[in-house]
Write an enzyme that holds these catalytic residues in place. Structure first.
Site, PDB file in Angstrom:
ATOM      1  N   SER A  62       9.735  11.384   0.537  1.00 38.20           N
ATOM      2  CA  SER A  62       9.550   9.984   0.152  1.00 38.20           C
ATOM      3  C   SER A  62       8.916   9.789  -1.222  1.00 38.20           C
ATOM      4  O   SER A  62       9.028   8.710  -1.794  1.00 38.20           O
ATOM      5  CB  SER A  62       8.709   9.250   1.194  1.00 38.20           C
ATOM      6  OG  SER A  62       7.367   9.671   1.144  1.00 38.20           O
ATOM      7  N   LYS A  93       1.607   7.670  -0.805  1.00 42.89           N
ATOM      8  CA  LYS A  93       2.466   6.655  -1.441  1.00 42.89           C
ATOM      9  C   LYS A  93       1.821   6.169  -2.732  1.00 42.89           C
ATOM     10  O   LYS A  93       0.643   6.373  -2.985  1.00 42.89           O
ATOM     11  CB  LYS A  93       2.675   5.434  -0.517  1.00 42.89           C
ATOM     12  CG  LYS A  93       3.241   5.746   0.847  1.00 42.89           C
ATOM     13  CD  LYS A  93       4.668   6.216   0.798  1.00 42.89           C
ATOM     14  CE  LYS A  93       5.172   6.526   2.205  1.00 42.89           C
ATOM     15  NZ  LYS A  93       6.293   7.387   2.222  1.00 42.89           N
TER      16      LYS A  93
END
Length: 185
Positions: free
Chosen positions: A53, A92
């Site tokens: 990701s 993230k």
């Protein structure tokens, strides 16, 4: 040197100095070990990245150092945080912070009305299935602009088409942040 009984006798002053030196060395080693443990478990923590990701910035299996105390989060920082229902804390990028308004027009993200310039993205387009998740409450808010509460962050993976992030589950509260990524090795 031997005494009358055939046993060697050492200089007691020399033995005391050796014992003090050994004791001091052991003390120094213990202090260094304790300091290393404190630093590794309470100040910075090594962590292995799992998943794609955050590509291209972070690859699956990359190792990062996460600063757990004394950091300030800014837009663009990469953080590690707790996500309810997940055994593995995600990594993230912060794109918006408390008070910011985030919107998405199907092609780009905007923060406070300004298009994000994101040179770090893995792909510069959004796949059709990325857009398909925009049918719920978060999607509706992003269409008109989602204003974050003072203690919230909006986080996204750099590999947007393969990231489970704030576009799926909404903002992350700052008290869920474990730390800020300070090194990739």
């Amino acid at each position: 040197m031997q005494d009358n009984l055939g046993e060697s006798s050492e200089n007691p002053l020399r033995t005391k100095r050796i014992n003090r030196g050994v004791t001091a060395a052991i003390g120094i080693i213990l202090v260094v070990l304790i300091a290393a443990i404190v630093v590794l478990f309470f100040i910075v923590t090594p962590y292995a990245v799992s998943g794609a990701s955050m590509q291209p910035t972070l690859q699956d299996g990359d190792h990062i150092m996460v600063l757990k105390v004394g950091f300030e989060i800014e837009r663009g920082d990469i953080i590690l945080f707790e996500r309810p229902g997940s055994d593995y804390p995600p990594v993230k990028r912060v794109i918006a912070m408390g008070g910011d308004t985030v919107s998405f027009d199907g092609e780009s993200y905007y923060v406070n009305g300004e298009k994000l310039e994101e040179s770090y993205l893995f792909e510069d387009f959004y796949a059709e299935d990325y857009l398909s998740v925009f049918d719920g409450e978060i999607a509706k808010a992003l269409e008109v602009g989602l204003t974050l509460k003072s203690d919230e962050l909006f986080v996204l993976g750099d590999n947007r088409n393969h990231s489970y992030d704030s576009h799926d589950y909404g903002p992350v509260r700052q008290d869920r942040v474990i730390g800020k990524v300070v090194n990739i090795y």
